[in-house]
Scaffold this active site. Structure first.
Site, PDB file in Angstrom:
ATOM      1  N   ARG A 276      66.174 -56.164  19.106  1.00 38.48           N
ATOM      2  CA  ARG A 276      66.129 -57.049  20.263  1.00 38.48           C
ATOM      3  C   ARG A 276      64.757 -57.030  20.934  1.00 38.48           C
ATOM      4  O   ARG A 276      64.297 -58.042  21.471  1.00 38.48           O
ATOM      5  CB  ARG A 276      67.221 -56.653  21.263  1.00 38.48           C
ATOM      6  CG  ARG A 276      67.404 -57.652  22.393  1.00 38.48           C
ATOM      7  CD  ARG A 276      68.513 -57.233  23.331  1.00 38.48           C
ATOM      8  NE  ARG A 276      69.816 -57.371  22.703  1.00 38.48           N
ATOM      9  CZ  ARG A 276      70.615 -56.365  22.427  1.00 38.48           C
ATOM     10  NH1 ARG A 276      70.247 -55.126  22.708  1.00 38.48           N
ATOM     11  NH2 ARG A 276      71.777 -56.574  21.866  1.00 38.48           N
ATOM     12  N   ALA A 277      64.086 -55.881  20.896  1.00 39.49           N
ATOM     13  CA  ALA A 277      62.750 -55.782  21.493  1.00 39.49           C
ATOM     14  C   ALA A 277      61.768 -56.696  20.774  1.00 39.49           C
ATOM     15  O   ALA A 277      60.948 -57.383  21.401  1.00 39.49           O
ATOM     16  CB  ALA A 277      62.268 -54.331  21.446  1.00 39.49           C
TER      17      ALA A 277
END
Length: 612
Positions: A276-277
């Protein structure tokens, strides 16, 4: 009653927060925004003001979930589409406020009681449903109940909210921008929720008298005549709205160089961050470029996107902040030891926490103790409550368990909603002894924890501080997940000092440990007395950790008598552990006496320590 929001363009300073809100308005798939910072910097004002610059959207007319006619539809809109009765309208994006006092039923939706008592099954939409295609705003998100947080996370991750309550089964779209504000001094977020926010921005206090004067002047002007003040900034707000609309148009065409993508991926991997980062960084960089009217991401866009998407994740991992400045590929491999850098953007965030993640302290254990003190060679520290510590209070203080069944008579309070539904489903016209439902809940997961560090000036001072730093990351991770609160005290000179009272702000705790200074003598008795006082203020026994070599030299009377007295008192209110990495077995120590009378466990070897 009509509500007037402060114009978005009239807000002074904190440009990073405004940019974070704007890029989420450009691309709602970024994953939302978390705004942190001290009280009184207009965090909530900025979120509510966003409505003045958001373009309108096309929605199904009359739909309570504001469904997208060209996208996902709720059950009711699907029926309208089948019958050819689907009409559309233009509407403003809604900002739905989720207060901390809300209930789970109000968030996810439930059976409407007013219809239920008539024998009708009608869904009452929740705040998640109301926020579909809008903004779900949570003020003080760190204080929200765990069960509510879990439901919001599930809906945000899937884009769908499934309601299964009291016989009602309903599905509707749940695509919203999640915006949360919080003051870290009041406690931190669970790691699951922290990572859920696509980007995070830390707000700053004004840095000059001129800025403060400008802020107060604009607020006074707004309070005197709201409509006139809004009209004054209408053109500036319109300009921002047009830039957002233009950015949405060109966003699909924005590209990012492969070298930039490799730099992002390398930074994410080196800091052990999630997929997700990576995704949030790429989307944010493209949205920033689009907002500035460009179809290609430049180095400035990349750096700002990395700050937005990675800072809060890296901080939660306990890592120091890397260098976000892009360097040419041939030089990139040589940057293993990256240093902190300052961005050219305004409102650059200062580094919070720079702790080693090892959780271990190296070195031999040569310290021997007499008097048969209680030792634990494996180093097991019990932070879960004992059976006698179970309390019959519910809430955020621990892992709550709830029991409900028809006709239950032994609860602590009446559950009106469940009682009404039970009455209706049982065929009765009013609540009676057979249908009343009482709740009985209790908490069993949270124990107050006290860390006491010997900060006296001696040869072992640096070793004790290093132990505290190494041990804190390992311990605090466990306490954080258990929703525990921690107090920190140091002792040196003539007295002990409570550096931080019971709190869940673990970032602040790490910073306090990093900034401990050595001073004078060792008031060991005073530190033990402070541990006793802190423990007696709590409702049940605490767990205390004493990091000291036990060489106290400040006592009100006879050292042995004083230590026996206070150790006996501590035994009743706290489970104590003593970390003593004293390598010189010939030097005297009072830790044996403390352990004998308080029941404390002395730990000499941290290499194999485990937290239960």
């Amino acid at each position: 009653m009509k509500t007037y929001y402060f114009p978005f363009s009239a807000i002074v300073g904190n440009n990073d927060i405004k940019l974070g809100l704007i890029v989420n308005a450009i691309d709602s798939n970024i994953g939302g925004l978390l705004i942190t910072g001290p009280k009184g910097i207009a965090k909530s004002t900025m979120v509510r003001s966003l409505s003045s610059v958001l373009p309108e959207i096309k929605a199904v007319r009359g739909c309570r979930f504001h469904c997208d006619p060209d996208g996902d539809l709720c059950d009711e809109c699907i029926e309208k589409q089948k019958n050819g009765k689907l009409e559309t309208e233009e509407m403003k994006i809604r900002i739905v406020n989720l207060p901390n006092s809300t209930t789970l039923d109000r968030v996810v939706g439930s059976l409407d009681i007013s219809h239920a008592i008539k024998g009708e099954s009608v869904l009452r939409e929740g705040l998640i449903g109301e926020a579909n295609r809008g903004i779900l705003y949570i003020d003080e998100v760190n204080l929200l109940e765990d069960s509510i947080v879990d439901s919001i996370l599930d809906a945000a991750a899937s884009g769908v909210n499934i309601v299964e309550r009291e016989g009602v089964s309903y599905t509707h779209p749940a695509r919203f921008i999640l915006v949360g504000t919080m003051n870290p001094e009041e406690g931190e977020l669970r790691p699951q929720l922290l990572d859920r926010f696509g980007i995070s921005v830390e707000g700053k206090m004004p840095e000059s008298p001129e800025t403060l004067l400008e802020i107060s002047g604009r607020v006074e002007e707004f309070d005197r005549n709201k409509l006139e003040f809004i009209n004054k900034y209408r053109d500036e707000d319109k300009t921002i709205k047009l830039r957002i609309m233009k950015a949405r148009e060109i966003l699909p065409s924005v590209i990012i160089r492969r070298e930039f993508l490799m730099f992002i991926a390398d930074t994410v991997l080196k800091n052990s961050l999630s997929n997700r980062a990576m995704i949030s960084t790429v989307k944010t960089a493209k949205a920033i470029a689009a907002y500035n009217g460009r179809k290609q991401v430049n180095e400035q866009d990349l750096r700002k996107a990395l700050e937005f998407a990675l800072n809060h994740r890296i901080r939660e991992k306990g890592n120091s902040r890397p260098d976000y400045n892009y360097k040419e590929p041939e030089n990139h491999d040589n940057n293993e030891d990256q240093k902190n850098s300052h961005s050219n953007y305004e409102d650059h965030e200062e580094d919070i926490g720079n702790n080693d993640k090892s959780g271990n302290s190296k070195g031999p254990d040569n310290n021997k103790h007499g008097n048969n003190p209680k030792k634990d060679q494996i180093g097991k520290i019990q932070v879960r409550p004992e059976n006698s510590m179970e309390t019959r209070t519910s809430g955020r203080s621990g892992i709550s368990r709830q029991f409900k069944h028809r006709g239950k008579k032994s609860g602590t309070h009446i559950d009106i909603r469940s009682s009404l539904l039970t009455t209706w489903t049982s065929g009765f016209s009013e609540i009676n002894s057979k249908t009343v439902v009482l709740n009985d809940s209790f908490s069993s997961g949270s124990v107050p924890f006290i860390i006491a560090i010997d900060s006296s000036r001696s040869m072992n001072f640096s070793s004790r501080i290093q132990i505290a730093k190494d041990f804190s990351d390992m311990l605090l991770k466990k306490l954080y997940l258990m929703r525990s609160r921690v107090a920190l005290l140091t002792f040196s000179g003539q007295h002990s000092n409570i550096v931080m009272n019971f709190s869940r702000n673990f970032t602040s705790l790490r910073n306090h440990i990093n900034n401990i200074k050595s001073e004078g003598k060792t008031p060991l008795y005073d530190a033990l007395m402070e541990i006793y006082k802190l423990s007696t203020y709590e409702k049940f026994r605490t767990v205390s950790l004493l990091i000291s070599d036990g060489r106290g030299n400040v006592f009100p009377g006879n050292p042995r008598s004083d230590l026996e007295y206070i150790s006996r008192k501590i035994k009743k209110v706290s489970k104590m552990y003593i970390i003593d990495k004293n390598d010189n077995k010939f030097l005297p120590t009072y830790n044996n006496i403390i352990s004998s009378y308080s029941g404390a466990t002395i730990i000499n070897d941290l290499n194999n320590i485990s937290i239960m």
